[in-house]
Design an enzyme around this catalytic site. Structure first.
Site, mmCIF file in Angstrom:
data_model
loop_
_atom_site.group_PDB
_atom_site.id
_atom_site.type_symbol
_atom_site.label_atom_id
_atom_site.label_comp_id
_atom_site.label_asym_id
_atom_site.label_seq_id
_atom_site.Cartn_x
_atom_site.Cartn_y
_atom_site.Cartn_z
ATOM 1 N N LYS A 30 -14.092 -16.547 -18.150
ATOM 2 C CA LYS A 30 -14.175 -15.116 -18.483
ATOM 3 C C LYS A 30 -14.786 -14.332 -17.319
ATOM 4 O O LYS A 30 -14.306 -13.266 -16.925
ATOM 5 C CB LYS A 30 -15.006 -14.975 -19.769
ATOM 6 N N LYS A 55 -23.755 -9.276 -11.634
ATOM 7 C CA LYS A 55 -23.629 -10.575 -12.304
ATOM 8 C C LYS A 55 -22.233 -11.173 -12.052
ATOM 9 O O LYS A 55 -22.090 -12.384 -11.817
ATOM 10 C CB LYS A 55 -23.869 -10.388 -13.804
ATOM 11 N N THR A 61 -22.987 -11.236 -20.480
ATOM 12 C CA THR A 61 -22.208 -10.975 -19.259
ATOM 13 C C THR A 61 -20.886 -10.321 -19.668
ATOM 14 O O THR A 61 -20.042 -10.950 -20.309
ATOM 15 C CB THR A 61 -21.899 -12.279 -18.502
HETATM 16 N N1 LIG Z 1 -24.946 -20.527 -20.883
HETATM 17 C C1 LIG Z 1 -25.288 -20.084 -19.686
HETATM 18 O O1 LIG Z 1 -25.633 -20.879 -18.782
HETATM 19 C C2 LIG Z 1 -25.277 -18.629 -19.361
HETATM 20 C C3 LIG Z 1 -24.570 -17.719 -20.102
HETATM 21 N N2 LIG Z 1 -24.567 -16.394 -19.741
HETATM 22 C C4 LIG Z 1 -23.840 -15.411 -20.535
HETATM 23 O O2 LIG Z 1 -24.614 -15.192 -21.710
HETATM 24 C C5 LIG Z 1 -23.770 -14.931 -22.816
HETATM 25 C C6 LIG Z 1 -24.050 -15.950 -23.914
HETATM 26 O O3 LIG Z 1 -23.800 -17.240 -23.395
HETATM 27 P P1 LIG Z 1 -24.099 -18.569 -24.233
HETATM 28 O O4 LIG Z 1 -25.324 -18.407 -25.034
HETATM 29 O O5 LIG Z 1 -23.988 -19.675 -23.265
HETATM 30 O O6 LIG Z 1 -22.821 -18.583 -25.184
HETATM 31 P P2 LIG Z 1 -22.571 -19.335 -26.557
HETATM 32 O O7 LIG Z 1 -21.104 -19.527 -26.636
HETATM 33 O O8 LIG Z 1 -23.474 -20.504 -26.712
HETATM 34 O O9 LIG Z 1 -23.020 -18.251 -27.658
HETATM 35 C C7 LIG Z 1 -22.249 -17.092 -27.862
HETATM 36 C C8 LIG Z 1 -22.912 -16.199 -28.901
HETATM 37 O O10 LIG Z 1 -22.042 -15.060 -29.141
HETATM 38 C C9 LIG Z 1 -21.782 -14.987 -30.548
HETATM 39 N N3 LIG Z 1 -20.471 -14.393 -30.780
HETATM 40 C C10 LIG Z 1 -19.282 -14.791 -30.269
HETATM 41 N N4 LIG Z 1 -18.287 -13.987 -30.704
HETATM 42 C C11 LIG Z 1 -18.867 -13.072 -31.528
HETATM 43 C C12 LIG Z 1 -18.378 -11.980 -32.278
HETATM 44 N N5 LIG Z 1 -17.083 -11.635 -32.273
HETATM 45 N N6 LIG Z 1 -19.241 -11.260 -33.007
HETATM 46 C C13 LIG Z 1 -20.572 -11.585 -33.011
HETATM 47 N N7 LIG Z 1 -21.112 -12.617 -32.323
HETATM 48 C C14 LIG Z 1 -20.260 -13.338 -31.592
HETATM 49 C C15 LIG Z 1 -21.889 -16.416 -31.032
HETATM 50 O O11 LIG Z 1 -22.052 -16.431 -32.445
HETATM 51 P P3 LIG Z 1 -21.655 -17.736 -33.325
HETATM 52 O O12 LIG Z 1 -22.842 -18.651 -33.247
HETATM 53 O O13 LIG Z 1 -21.390 -17.214 -34.667
HETATM 54 O O14 LIG Z 1 -20.415 -18.330 -32.686
HETATM 55 C C16 LIG Z 1 -23.117 -16.872 -30.263
HETATM 56 O O15 LIG Z 1 -24.299 -16.374 -30.842
HETATM 57 C C17 LIG Z 1 -22.331 -14.976 -22.260
HETATM 58 O O16 LIG Z 1 -21.941 -13.683 -21.932
HETATM 59 C C18 LIG Z 1 -22.464 -15.838 -21.011
HETATM 60 O O17 LIG Z 1 -21.452 -15.557 -20.059
HETATM 61 C C19 LIG Z 1 -25.300 -15.931 -18.682
HETATM 62 C C20 LIG Z 1 -26.028 -16.790 -17.924
HETATM 63 C C21 LIG Z 1 -26.058 -18.207 -18.186
HETATM 64 O O1 LIG Z 2 -23.865 -17.441 -15.862
HETATM 65 C C1 LIG Z 2 -24.253 -18.560 -15.638
HETATM 66 C C2 LIG Z 2 -25.380 -18.873 -14.812
HETATM 67 O O2 LIG Z 2 -25.672 -20.085 -14.616
HETATM 68 O O3 LIG Z 2 -26.009 -17.936 -14.300
#
Ligand SMILES: NC(=O)C1=CN([C@@H]2O[C@H](COP(=O)(O)OP(=O)(O)OC[C@H]3O[C@@H](n4cnc5c(N)ncnc54)[C@H](OP(=O)(O)O)[C@@H]3O)[C@@H](O)[C@H]2O)C=CC1
Ligand SMILES: O=CC(=O)O
Length: 291
Positions: free
Chosen positions: A238, A170, A95
């Site tokens: 965010k 989104k 996102t």
């Molecule tokens: N969780 C949810 O319910 C939902 C989330 N989203 C969106 O999906 C995306 C992922 O969410 P989610 O999985 O929950 O997040 P997490 O915080 O669990 O995971 C984030 C991921 O991004 C990586 N990351 C962060 N910073 C960097 C960087 N500078 N360089 C490379 N990799 C990086 C992390 O790596 P590392 O392991 O090394 O920290 C990790 O793999 C977000 O944009 C979120 O808004 C969308 C729908 C639902």
């Molecule tokens: O981005 C979060 C979700 O629940 O969708």
């Protein structure tokens, strides 16, 4: 079908496991490489860098935390851009805002690659169950080619046209969700402080016109102060910030979303950013109500 997968956080891990279970060959990379080990147990291969994954795979999917992470993985050393070329597709499901998506799209296309943004609606459980709602925009041919993967990851895919439309859709959805979560938290707290049983409030809500999946799922855990992260609060904040910027660009007044954003910022300042976004409920408890 062989795909690369960059980013094994809450969402990326569940999504790549689903692809493996459904017979896809998956090569994974994560910034913290040790998180790849669990995926190897499910049959994945590891790529040492994003560039190595793109070199190996025709299609690479990314699921990263925010605009800064999404750009870093593409533009930094050993990033996606070093190996993307004609005949390869990059699908960013993180996102982010439309500007970030457009910047990535232009860079990928300048190297001959195809680009699709495809953020998702749905959280940890829908990701585990392959029940996400996919909001895709960009290269239509790439959309058609990657549909078999989307069919595994989601219950419905939308193709929304030009790059930016997926990101905007989104952000609008999550702006509404974040505002609703704040109204819900206030309602639970008001019920409790005014002597009502908040459990009964949940039952009443569930029978009426504002019944919804989020209240149903989050209500019982919020009443137990259980904020185990499905959607981390820092990501919801965010999304509010990016949605408010979209409101600025379009001169749309959003006083409700702005107030909700302040509450999520307050929660982050209290150190709750890594908990579930429902932990915004705690900001109300932290307020002095002694008079
Ligand atoms: N969780 C949810 O319910 C939902 C989330 N989203 C969106 O999906 C995306 C992922 O969410 P989610 O999985 O929950 O997040 P997490 O915080 O669990 O995971 C984030 C991921 O991004 C990586 N990351 C962060 N910073 C960097 C960087 N500078 N360089 C490379 N990799 C990086 C992390 O790596 P590392 O392991 O090394 O920290 C990790 O793999 C977000 O944009 C979120 O808004 C969308 C729908 C639902
Ligand atoms: O981005 C979060 C979700 O629940 O969708």
């Amino acid at each position: 079908m062989e795909v690369g997968f960059l980013g094994l956080g809450i969402m990326g891990k569940a999504m790549s496991i689903n692809l493996l279970r459904r017979g896809f060959k998956v090569t994974v990379w994560n910034r913290t490489l040790s998180k790849c080990d669990e995926l190897v147990e499910h049959g994945a291969s590891i790529g040492e860098t994003p560039a190595a994954v793109v070199k190996k795979c025709k299609y690479t999917i990314a699921m990263l935390s925010d605009p800064s992470a999404a750009q870093s993985v593409v533009f930094d050393k050993d990033g996606v851009l070093e190996q993307i070329s004609t005949g390869k597709g990059y699908i960013d499901m993180s996102t982010v805002d439309a500007e970030t998506s457009l910047k990535i799209s232009e860079a990928i296309k300048a190297k001959g690659g195809d680009f699709l943004e495809a953020p998702v609606s749905g959280s940890k459980k829908p990701a585990e169950d392959g029940q996400l709602v996919i909001l895709a925009a960009g290269d239509k041919a790439l959309y058609e080619e990657i549909l078999p993967a989307f069919d595994v990851l989601g219950k419905k895919s939308f193709y929304l046209g030009e790059v930016g439309n997926g990101a905007k859709m989104k952000l609008v959805v999550n702006m509404i969700m974040g505002s609703m979560m704040n109204a819900f938290s206030e309602g639970l707290t008001l019920a409790e402080r005014s002597g009502l049983d908040p459990g009964t409030l949940l039952d009443v809500l569930d029978l009426g016109a504002i019944s919804n999946g989020m209240f149903k799922l989050k209500g019982p855990t919020m009443l137990k102060n259980n904020y185990s992260p499905a959607f981390p609060l820092k990501h919801q904040q965010k999304d509010m910030r990016l949605a408010l910027a979209l409101g600025d660009e379009n001169a749309v007044p959003m006083p409700v979303a702005a107030a909700a954003n302040e509450a999520f910022k307050k929660a982050r300042s209290l150190g709750l950013g890594d908990l579930d976004f429902s932990a915004v409920h705690e900001t109300l408890k932290a307020l002095d109500h002694s008079t």
